[in-house]
Design an enzyme around this catalytic site. Structure first.
Site, PDB file in Angstrom:
ATOM      1  N   ARG A 276     -12.059  35.176  31.605  1.00 34.57           N
ATOM      2  CA  ARG A 276     -10.701  35.583  31.972  1.00 34.57           C
ATOM      3  C   ARG A 276     -10.777  36.937  32.654  1.00 34.57           C
ATOM      4  O   ARG A 276     -11.338  37.887  32.105  1.00 34.57           O
ATOM      5  CB  ARG A 276      -9.762  35.537  30.763  1.00 34.57           C
ATOM      6  CG  ARG A 276      -9.652  36.766  29.953  1.00 34.57           C
ATOM      7  CD  ARG A 276      -8.560  36.702  28.909  1.00 34.57           C
ATOM      8  NE  ARG A 276      -9.026  37.169  27.608  1.00 34.57           N
ATOM      9  CZ  ARG A 276      -9.362  38.412  27.321  1.00 34.57           C
ATOM     10  NH1 ARG A 276      -9.317  39.354  28.235  1.00 34.57           N
ATOM     11  NH2 ARG A 276      -9.762  38.735  26.116  1.00 34.57           N
ATOM     12  N   HIS A 280      -6.467  40.116  27.621  1.00 33.38           N
ATOM     13  CA  HIS A 280      -5.967  38.992  26.810  1.00 33.38           C
ATOM     14  C   HIS A 280      -4.506  38.672  27.138  1.00 33.38           C
ATOM     15  O   HIS A 280      -4.138  37.538  27.374  1.00 33.38           O
ATOM     16  CB  HIS A 280      -6.112  39.348  25.329  1.00 33.38           C
ATOM     17  CG  HIS A 280      -5.509  38.355  24.405  1.00 33.38           C
ATOM     18  ND1 HIS A 280      -5.999  37.074  24.270  1.00 33.38           N
ATOM     19  CD2 HIS A 280      -4.431  38.437  23.570  1.00 33.38           C
ATOM     20  CE1 HIS A 280      -5.255  36.410  23.380  1.00 33.38           C
ATOM     21  NE2 HIS A 280      -4.299  37.209  22.955  1.00 33.38           N
ATOM     22  N   TYR A 289     -13.235  46.980  25.270  1.00 33.89           N
ATOM     23  CA  TYR A 289     -14.289  46.107  24.752  1.00 33.89           C
ATOM     24  C   TYR A 289     -15.174  45.468  25.834  1.00 33.89           C
ATOM     25  O   TYR A 289     -16.089  44.732  25.507  1.00 33.89           O
ATOM     26  CB  TYR A 289     -13.697  45.029  23.837  1.00 33.89           C
ATOM     27  CG  TYR A 289     -12.584  44.193  24.439  1.00 33.89           C
ATOM     28  CD1 TYR A 289     -12.877  43.074  25.222  1.00 33.89           C
ATOM     29  CD2 TYR A 289     -11.246  44.515  24.215  1.00 33.89           C
ATOM     30  CE1 TYR A 289     -11.865  42.308  25.772  1.00 33.89           C
ATOM     31  CE2 TYR A 289     -10.225  43.754  24.765  1.00 33.89           C
ATOM     32  CZ  TYR A 289     -10.537  42.648  25.532  1.00 33.89           C
ATOM     33  OH  TYR A 289      -9.539  41.886  26.077  1.00 33.89           O
TER      34      TYR A 289
HETATM   35  C1  LIG Z   1      -4.416  31.298  13.219  1.00 38.92           C
HETATM   36  C2  LIG Z   1      -4.338  32.436  14.198  1.00 38.92           C
HETATM   37  N1  LIG Z   1      -4.999  33.585  13.943  1.00 38.92           N
HETATM   38  C3  LIG Z   1      -4.898  34.630  14.783  1.00 38.92           C
HETATM   39  C4  LIG Z   1      -4.125  34.558  15.905  1.00 38.92           C
HETATM   40  C5  LIG Z   1      -3.971  35.763  16.838  1.00 38.92           C
HETATM   41  N2  LIG Z   1      -4.663  35.469  18.136  1.00 38.92           N
HETATM   42  C6  LIG Z   1      -3.977  35.044  19.206  1.00 38.92           C
HETATM   43  S1  LIG Z   1      -4.959  34.680  20.491  1.00 38.92           S
HETATM   44  C7  LIG Z   1      -6.343  35.147  19.652  1.00 38.92           C
HETATM   45  C8  LIG Z   1      -7.685  35.018  20.310  1.00 38.92           C
HETATM   46  C9  LIG Z   1      -8.040  33.595  20.574  1.00 38.92           C
HETATM   47  O1  LIG Z   1      -9.194  33.538  21.367  1.00 38.92           O
HETATM   48  P1  LIG Z   1      -9.705  32.210  22.044  1.00 38.92           P
HETATM   49  O2  LIG Z   1      -9.584  31.067  21.102  1.00 38.92           O
HETATM   50  O3  LIG Z   1     -11.045  32.479  22.587  1.00 38.92           O
HETATM   51  O4  LIG Z   1      -8.671  31.916  23.219  1.00 38.92           O
HETATM   52  P2  LIG Z   1      -8.308  32.841  24.481  1.00 38.92           P
HETATM   53  O5  LIG Z   1      -7.198  33.744  24.056  1.00 38.92           O
HETATM   54  O6  LIG Z   1      -9.528  33.573  24.877  1.00 38.92           O
HETATM   55  O7  LIG Z   1      -7.840  31.881  25.514  1.00 38.92           O
HETATM   56  C10 LIG Z   1      -6.008  35.605  18.376  1.00 38.92           C
HETATM   57  C11 LIG Z   1      -6.964  36.117  17.394  1.00 38.92           C
HETATM   58  C12 LIG Z   1      -3.449  33.345  16.135  1.00 38.92           C
HETATM   59  N3  LIG Z   1      -2.675  33.170  17.205  1.00 38.92           N
HETATM   60  N4  LIG Z   1      -3.580  32.302  15.279  1.00 38.92           N
END
Ligand SMILES: Cc1ncc(C[n+]2csc(CCOP(=O)(O)OP(=O)(O)O)c2C)c(N)n1
Ligand SMILES: [Mg+2]
Lengths: 382, 335
Positions: A276, A280, A289
């Site tokens: 990406r 975020h 980071y």
């Molecule tokens: C159960 C849960 N825990 C924590 C979060 C907070 N959170 C939102 S996005 C994220 C990161 C997710 O990363 P990834 O699965 O790699 O997807 P990306 O955002 O990189 O597309 C976190 C920790 C959440 N939405 N749901």
């Protein structure tokens, strides 16, 4: 030890039994059809290149998708959106997945998939409703065959298994495609979903966009496996790795995965390695980071440029078409900007409409209280 | 029909629902061949086939999330979570998806799912097998929360739950599964949202649900011998909650004790006490009191009797309802 004795020993050793995990294991190298410069690689035995017209359409929707994404990020700066998780850099995955599906298939998106949903033809204003904040889901999921964008990580993986199984149970050949990120593969619901889909032979494609980060947490903190595509093997699910910035490869691999599921062979898991380019969300500070060099190195692997180069070299795309697509993208963004300009009207009384089919007596009372408060406010204002 | 039990009534309700509506599918852990650890699904797989009643992998979030997907495809899933405390892994699916699907999608997608949970104690079960988890669910808008106390209600409420357009947490008091009673099936009793007066009385109202209803009834019998005539109201459906039946009873009697097995702090009894107090303040001769489980993790089998509401504890509490118009000594502090 002489060479003869070695040869004898080799001969006398019993043949190793075939590795039962082999059919489920991904290739060691990511599947790739175009190199990062857009030059076609030698034909892949398992993954024929998609038809060139399809690739031109893929290109068109990727350009629109990128323009949409930039516009959405701009809308956060103008206060029109509460937040926006950008997918810039992930266009090949976002759009490739949609082109691999039929309209009747179901998509289970996350918060990251706004671009994919617009590529599916959903009204961009309805896609952004969640992030603008006037309701949780702006489009009609039943009509669009697209679940509401899912924020609790990986929970959609189980829904996709259930939906796909339910459709097959009722004699329909629907495929469900569940999007998820690299971080979400550590959540229990991912594992439960893949396992349920495998046990019940549900036609699901699990599509992991490994963009190397879960907010700030790098992939190395999510897994010790050689790749996320190894997650399928323990569940008996065939899995594949693909270069997520190679649009032709993403489409080819997902097309095969969808065909596998539709043919009744059960789920298929695909890990696409991508990146990406934005933080975020607009609220994140990615400089904390990851360093600029890393981001810059991915600039050279831009999926849109890669596909454009390939199509131009093949003579399937010329300046006129490129300019026309760019103009379409500008129009799309301008229309979105225009429509997002005014604040949407929200009606507090609708808060009570969709809790239950019939509101409970307590909700009826609370609705009446809010109605009276609103009436009093009006009177005070008037 | 004598010799009917709640377990048999629940089984009959499932079978009749499956017969009436082929969208109904039943699944969970051990519910197929075995018929469930409490035999509530006994014979369903044999009768309706293993596509209508089937075992799943052991994964509660998976079971409930799978039900969400099935509901999205147009089916009517009825799932069993084997024991109360083993529902916790599914809590995210229940709170974030089952309860909210209608709301998130403005009713475009709904979750007509029944989640059956054998719950509560009194059976000498070891830890993690005796929790009263109703408050977690009742606190979650979008869910209906139902718990039968009679055989006829077990049948009727389960049929209503399966027919309901919204998700229902159906809490089955394990303690009452195998007590036999008179009941004619198929019974249809009062709909959701209606509490029922199980025993009329004039002096005080005992409000109870699920496994606490027989305790309240026994206490009322014992109180009769002591010259007090207690009314017993069975809540039946915690959500939707029937304020009017309960308020009408308390306005009549002027006194109220809520009885439940779950820990008292922040429990459903606290909600009921507040609601009664809001509606019946001018009719009350005493504060609304509660008899609930102690605020401790569910105890080991040899100690559970101390934790659970007993007839004696209910009677002692009724005795504190300011019959002589004196303040409750327990709350009077000196100095
Ligand atoms: C159960 C849960 N825990 C924590 C979060 C907070 N959170 C939102 S996005 C994220 C990161 C997710 O990363 P990834 O699965 O790699 O997807 P990306 O955002 O990189 O597309 C976190 C920790 C959440 N939405 N749901
Ligand atoms: Mg990620």
């Amino acid at each position: 030890m002489t060479t003869t004795s070695r040869a004898v020993r080799r001969k006398s050793r019993p043949a190793a039994p075939p590795d039962p995990a082999r059919p489920f294991l991904p290739t060691t190298e990511q599947i790739r059809l175009l190199d990062p410069a857009g030059t076609p690689l030698p034909a892949h035995p398992d993954y024929p290149a998609p038809p060139v017209e399809t690739l031109v359409e893929l290109y068109r929707r990727m350009v629109l998708g990128r323009r949409f994404d930039l516009q959405a990020t701009a809308l956060t700066k103008q206060g029109r959106l509460a937040v926006y998780p950008s997918a810039r850099g992930q266009e090949a995955c976002q759009v490739g997945a949609i082109l691999a599906l039929r309209d009747e298939d179901w998509v289970f998106p996350t918060y990251r998939e706004s671009m994919a949903l617009t590529a599916r033809g959903i009204d961009p204003v309805e896609v952004l409703t969640l992030l603008r904040g006037d309701w949780h889901c702006g489009y009609d999921p039943a009509v669009r065959r697209t679940a509401p964008q899912c924020t609790p990580l990986a929970t959609q993986c189980v829904h996709a298994a259930g939906l796909a199984y339910g459709e097959a149970y009722q004699g329909r050949d629907t495929v469900a495609l569940a999007f998820l990120g690299d971080g979400a593969t550590s959540e229990g619901d991912f594992h439960e979903g893949v396992n349920f889909a495998a046990v019940f032979k549900a036609p699901v494609v699990y599509f992991i966009q490994n963009n190397e980060y879960a907010i700030s947490v790098p992939l190395s903190r999510q897994t010790a496996a050689p790749s996320l595509a190894y997650k399928g093997v323990g569940y008996g699910v065939p899995s594949e790795r693909v270069d997520g910035n190679d649009p032709a490869a993403v489409l080819a691999v997902l097309t095969r995965a969808v065909a596998h599921a539709r043919a009744g062979h059960g789920p298929f898991l695909v890990e696409a390695h991508t990146y990406r380019m934005e933080p975020h969300t607009n609220a994140d500070d990615a400089a904390r980071y990851r360093d600029a060099d890393e981001v810059a190195s991915w600039q050279d692997r831009d999926p849109v440029v890669r596909l454009e180069t390939y199509l131009r070299d093949r003579g399937a795309l010329d300046d006129t078409t490129v300019a026309r697509v760019a103009a379409q993208a500008e129009e799309y963004a301008a229309a979105l900007r225009e429509r997002m300009h005014d604040k949407p009207t929200v009606d507090p009384l609708t808060l009570f409409d969709h809790v239950y089919a019939e509101p409970t007596p307590q909700l009826v009372e609370q609705r009446e209280q809010v109605r009276a408060e609103l009436a009093a406010d009006q009177e005070g204002a008037g | 029909m004598a010799g009917m039990t709640m377990a048999k009534a629940l089984n009959a309700a499932l079978a009749d629902a499956m017969l009436d509506d082929d969208r109904v599918v039943v699944f969970g852990e051990d519910v197929g061949q075995l018929g469930g650890v409490f035999r509530i699904t006994d014979g369903l797989a044999a009768r309706f086939g293993d596509k209508r009643c089937f075992d799943t992998p052991l994964a509660e979030a998976g079971i409930v999330g799978f039900a969400v997907g099935l509901a999205m495809s147009g089916l009517r899933p009825v799932v069993e979570l084997q024991f109360d405390a083993f529902g916790y892994p599914a809590f995210e699916q229940i709170a974030s998806h089952v309860a909210k699907l209608r709301n998130r999608t403005r009713s475009a997608l709904t979750a007509p799912i029944v989640i059956r949970i054998p719950y509560a104690g009194g059976i000498g079960g070891v830890e993690h097998h005796c929790d009263s988890s109703e408050a977690y669910y009742a606190h979650t808008p979008g869910l209906k929360v139902v718990t039968p106390a009679t055989v006829a209600d077990a049948y009727s409420l389960l049929r209503s739950a399966i027919d309901d357009p919204d998700p229902v947490i159906f809490l089955e008091p394990k303690k009452l599964y195998f007590a036999s009673a008179e009941a004619q099936l198929p019974a249809r009793t009062e709909p959701f949202g209606r509490a029922v007066v199980r025993r009329p009385g004039t002096d005080a109202t005992l409000v109870a649900y699920g496994p606490a209803v027989p305790v309240a009834l026994a206490a009322a019998e014992a109180a009769q011998a002591e010259g007090r005539d207690l009314e017993v109201v069975d809540v039946r459906t915690i959500v939707p909650f029937d304020d009017s039946t309960i308020a009408a009873s308390v306005r009549k009697t002027g006194r109220c004790v809520v009885v439940h097995e779950a820990q008292g702090f922040a429990g459903v009894g606290a909600e009921i006490a507040a609601r009664v107090q809001e509606r019946c303040f001018h009719s009350l001769h005493a504060p609304v009191l509660r008899v609930a489980g102690l605020d401790i993790p569910y105890p080991a089998p040899m100690l559970e009797h101390t934790h659970l509401p007993s007839v004696d504890r209910v009677l002692d509490t009724v005795a504190r309802l300011q019959w002589d118009d004196q303040p409750d000594e327990r709350w009077v502090t000196v100095g």
